[in-house]
Scaffold this motif. Sequence first.
Motif, PDB file in Angstrom:
ATOM      1  N   GLU A  28       3.750   7.012   4.973  1.00 34.51           N
ATOM      2  CA  GLU A  28       4.898   7.874   5.212  1.00 34.51           C
ATOM      3  C   GLU A  28       4.499   9.345   5.176  1.00 34.51           C
ATOM      4  O   GLU A  28       3.525   9.717   4.504  1.00 34.51           O
ATOM      5  CB  GLU A  28       5.983   7.611   4.154  1.00 34.51           C
ATOM      6  N   PRO A  29       5.244  10.205   5.882  1.00 35.19           N
ATOM      7  CA  PRO A  29       4.958  11.648   5.849  1.00 35.19           C
ATOM      8  C   PRO A  29       4.973  12.184   4.414  1.00 35.19           C
ATOM      9  O   PRO A  29       5.850  11.839   3.616  1.00 35.19           O
ATOM     10  CB  PRO A  29       6.101  12.247   6.667  1.00 35.19           C
ATOM     11  N   GLY A  30       3.967  12.977   4.090  1.00 30.40           N
ATOM     12  CA  GLY A  30       3.903  13.604   2.772  1.00 30.40           C
ATOM     13  C   GLY A  30       3.213  12.786   1.706  1.00 30.40           C
ATOM     14  O   GLY A  30       3.034  13.261   0.583  1.00 30.40           O
ATOM     15  N   THR A  62      -0.695   4.023  15.374  1.00 31.10           N
ATOM     16  CA  THR A  62       0.347   4.869  15.961  1.00 31.10           C
ATOM     17  C   THR A  62       0.649   6.026  15.026  1.00 31.10           C
ATOM     18  O   THR A  62       0.828   5.839  13.818  1.00 31.10           O
ATOM     19  CB  THR A  62       1.648   4.064  16.188  1.00 31.10           C
ATOM     20  N   VAL A  63       0.697   7.228  15.587  1.00 29.01           N
ATOM     21  CA  VAL A  63       1.099   8.423  14.840  1.00 29.01           C
ATOM     22  C   VAL A  63       2.357   8.959  15.508  1.00 29.01           C
ATOM     23  O   VAL A  63       2.342   9.274  16.697  1.00 29.01           O
ATOM     24  CB  VAL A  63      -0.004   9.490  14.824  1.00 29.01           C
ATOM     25  N   GLY A  64       3.446   9.024  14.731  1.00 24.95           N
ATOM     26  CA  GLY A  64       4.725   9.349  15.361  1.00 24.95           C
ATOM     27  C   GLY A  64       5.109   8.200  16.269  1.00 24.95           C
ATOM     28  O   GLY A  64       5.119   7.046  15.873  1.00 24.95           O
ATOM     29  N   ASP A  65       5.365   8.508  17.526  1.00 25.22           N
ATOM     30  CA  ASP A  65       5.703   7.448  18.480  1.00 25.22           C
ATOM     31  C   ASP A  65       4.602   7.251  19.511  1.00 25.22           C
ATOM     32  O   ASP A  65       4.806   6.647  20.551  1.00 25.22           O
ATOM     33  CB  ASP A  65       7.026   7.774  19.181  1.00 25.22           C
ATOM     34  N   ARG A  66       3.398   7.763  19.205  1.00 24.15           N
ATOM     35  CA  ARG A  66       2.296   7.675  20.170  1.00 24.15           C
ATOM     36  C   ARG A  66       1.133   6.862  19.624  1.00 24.15           C
ATOM     37  O   ARG A  66       0.712   7.050  18.481  1.00 24.15           O
ATOM     38  CB  ARG A  66       1.794   9.078  20.527  1.00 24.15           C
ATOM     39  N   ALA A  67       0.598   5.982  20.461  1.00 27.84           N
ATOM     40  CA  ALA A  67      -0.592   5.229  20.100  1.00 27.84           C
ATOM     41  C   ALA A  67      -1.799   6.167  20.095  1.00 27.84           C
ATOM     42  O   ALA A  67      -1.941   7.029  20.966  1.00 27.84           O
ATOM     43  CB  ALA A  67      -0.819   4.093  21.083  1.00 27.84           C
ATOM     44  N   VAL A  68      -2.663   6.009  19.108  1.00 29.10           N
ATOM     45  CA  VAL A  68      -3.876   6.817  19.019  1.00 29.10           C
ATOM     46  C   VAL A  68      -4.898   6.272  20.010  1.00 29.10           C
ATOM     47  O   VAL A  68      -5.303   5.115  19.928  1.00 29.10           O
ATOM     48  CB  VAL A  68      -4.450   6.786  17.585  1.00 29.10           C
ATOM     49  N   ARG A  69      -5.294   7.132  20.944  1.00 27.33           N
ATOM     50  CA  ARG A  69      -6.296   6.740  21.945  1.00 27.33           C
ATOM     51  C   ARG A  69      -7.516   7.655  21.915  1.00 27.33           C
ATOM     52  O   ARG A  69      -8.444   7.490  22.696  1.00 27.33           O
ATOM     53  CB  ARG A  69      -5.671   6.755  23.344  1.00 27.33           C
ATOM     54  N   GLY A  70      -7.509   8.612  21.008  1.00 30.83           N
ATOM     55  CA  GLY A  70      -8.615   9.550  20.873  1.00 30.83           C
ATOM     56  C   GLY A  70      -8.246  10.594  19.836  1.00 30.83           C
ATOM     57  O   GLY A  70      -7.156  10.559  19.254  1.00 30.83           O
ATOM     58  N   THR A 184       0.439  15.025   4.975  1.00 37.40           N
ATOM     59  CA  THR A 184       0.099  13.620   4.772  1.00 37.40           C
ATOM     60  C   THR A 184      -1.418  13.532   4.683  1.00 37.40           C
ATOM     61  O   THR A 184      -2.125  14.065   5.542  1.00 37.40           O
ATOM     62  CB  THR A 184       0.600  12.760   5.941  1.00 37.40           C
ATOM     63  N   VAL A 185      -1.927  12.857   3.648  1.00 38.23           N
ATOM     64  CA  VAL A 185      -3.374  12.799   3.425  1.00 38.23           C
ATOM     65  C   VAL A 185      -3.807  11.346   3.257  1.00 38.23           C
ATOM     66  O   VAL A 185      -3.186  10.591   2.508  1.00 38.23           O
ATOM     67  CB  VAL A 185      -3.786  13.609   2.176  1.00 38.23           C
ATOM     68  N   LEU A 186      -4.883  10.979   3.963  1.00 38.80           N
ATOM     69  CA  LEU A 186      -5.570   9.711   3.727  1.00 38.80           C
ATOM     70  C   LEU A 186      -6.949  10.056   3.202  1.00 38.80           C
ATOM     71  O   LEU A 186      -7.744  10.692   3.898  1.00 38.80           O
ATOM     72  CB  LEU A 186      -5.667   8.881   5.006  1.00 38.80           C
ATOM     73  N   PHE A 187      -7.239   9.658   1.975  1.00 32.74           N
ATOM     74  CA  PHE A 187      -8.436  10.097   1.253  1.00 32.74           C
ATOM     75  C   PHE A 187      -9.288   8.888   0.912  1.00 32.74           C
ATOM     76  O   PHE A 187      -8.870   8.011   0.152  1.00 32.74           O
ATOM     77  CB  PHE A 187      -7.996  10.825  -0.021  1.00 32.74           C
ATOM     78  N   LEU A 197      -6.290   9.255  -9.809  1.00 31.41           N
ATOM     79  CA  LEU A 197      -5.821  10.608 -10.103  1.00 31.41           C
ATOM     80  C   LEU A 197      -5.171  11.263  -8.893  1.00 31.41           C
ATOM     81  O   LEU A 197      -4.116  11.899  -9.002  1.00 31.41           O
ATOM     82  CB  LEU A 197      -6.982  11.482 -10.584  1.00 31.41           C
ATOM     83  N   LEU A 198      -5.769  11.103  -7.717  1.00 34.32           N
ATOM     84  CA  LEU A 198      -5.321  11.836  -6.537  1.00 34.32           C
ATOM     85  C   LEU A 198      -4.216  11.142  -5.757  1.00 34.32           C
ATOM     86  O   LEU A 198      -3.412  11.804  -5.101  1.00 34.32           O
ATOM     87  CB  LEU A 198      -6.505  12.082  -5.591  1.00 34.32           C
ATOM     88  N   GLY A 199      -4.165   9.843  -5.797  1.00 34.40           N
ATOM     89  CA  GLY A 199      -3.254   9.132  -4.900  1.00 34.40           C
ATOM     90  C   GLY A 199      -1.822   9.085  -5.396  1.00 34.40           C
ATOM     91  O   GLY A 199      -1.571   8.674  -6.527  1.00 34.40           O
ATOM     92  N   SER A 200      -0.886   9.480  -4.549  1.00 35.15           N
ATOM     93  CA  SER A 200       0.504   9.130  -4.840  1.00 35.15           C
ATOM     94  C   SER A 200       0.693   7.642  -4.562  1.00 35.15           C
ATOM     95  O   SER A 200       1.652   7.023  -5.008  1.00 35.15           O
ATOM     96  CB  SER A 200       1.462   9.964  -3.990  1.00 35.15           C
ATOM     97  N   ARG A 201      -0.286   7.089  -3.857  1.00 36.93           N
ATOM     98  CA  ARG A 201      -0.326   5.659  -3.545  1.00 36.93           C
ATOM     99  C   ARG A 201      -1.790   5.265  -3.439  1.00 36.93           C
ATOM    100  O   ARG A 201      -2.585   5.984  -2.807  1.00 36.93           O
ATOM    101  CB  ARG A 201       0.407   5.427  -2.229  1.00 36.93           C
ATOM    102  N   VAL A 202      -2.170   4.172  -4.059  1.00 32.98           N
ATOM    103  CA  VAL A 202      -3.567   3.756  -4.121  1.00 32.98           C
ATOM    104  C   VAL A 202      -3.735   2.425  -3.401  1.00 32.98           C
ATOM    105  O   VAL A 202      -3.032   1.456  -3.698  1.00 32.98           O
ATOM    106  CB  VAL A 202      -4.046   3.627  -5.582  1.00 32.98           C
TER     107      VAL A 202
END
Length: 250
Positions: A28-30, A62-70, A184-187, A197-202
């Motif tokens: 989710e965003p944020g 998918t990011v937003g409503d668009r498929a990631v193609r690059g 929004t962060v993916l670490f 420590l860092l994740g709001s979600r692990v």
Amino acid sequence: MRIAGVEHVFGSRGAEVPTLDRIDLTIEPGELVTLAGPSGCGKTTLLRLVAGFMRPTSGTVTVGDRAVRGPGAERGVVFQQPTLYPWLDVRGNVALGPRLRGVAKAERAARAEELLAMVGLTDFADRRPYELSGGMQQRAQIARVLANDPDIVLMDEPFGALDALTRERLQTELLTLWRTTGKTVLFITHGVDEAVLLGSRVLVMSPRPGRIVLDEQAPFAAASADVDPVELRASAEFAAMTRKVREAIV
């Protein structure tokens, strides 16, 4: 961001290596999502698929409503090793993305100064990357990514090559940046303590082919605004959470 039924296989017929096994995940965003798991489980592969550097063998990102193609401007990547341009000073590195996008000189200069202040590098703006410590170089790389104002920041073990004290300092600074910017962060990390420590979600991935075997909300990223991370690490709740994550990594 939605990852739906993603599988990935490296190699060709007769020498195929399954890397990811039906990853289904919504971020989710944020959120600041940390992803841990054993070496070779496909963590970096998943990040590269989200970044658009590779295409999945099957499934969709998918990011937003668009498929990631690059690769796309809405996704910024912070690598383990800083990728700063040695012929530019720190200010020039941070301002490069806006400059290439045609942002007016005054606007990109102001943005660069704002971000350098945010990462504590105002006094080093005129230095070349080779004049900075490893931790400073990572700060500059983070500022350069943020200068492009991505919606999602992808971080591939960005503190893994740093000494313990510098790593802890940058962990605290990252949490401050996350709370300040709302990105929004993916670490990606190998460190269980760092993930908790860092994740709001692990998240935890299984050995290859990687699957999500643990998906837990964690309170410590938000709590660090009011409680020293040293105290958080010493708490019984932190110990219990790290134990749970460690047990999920087999």
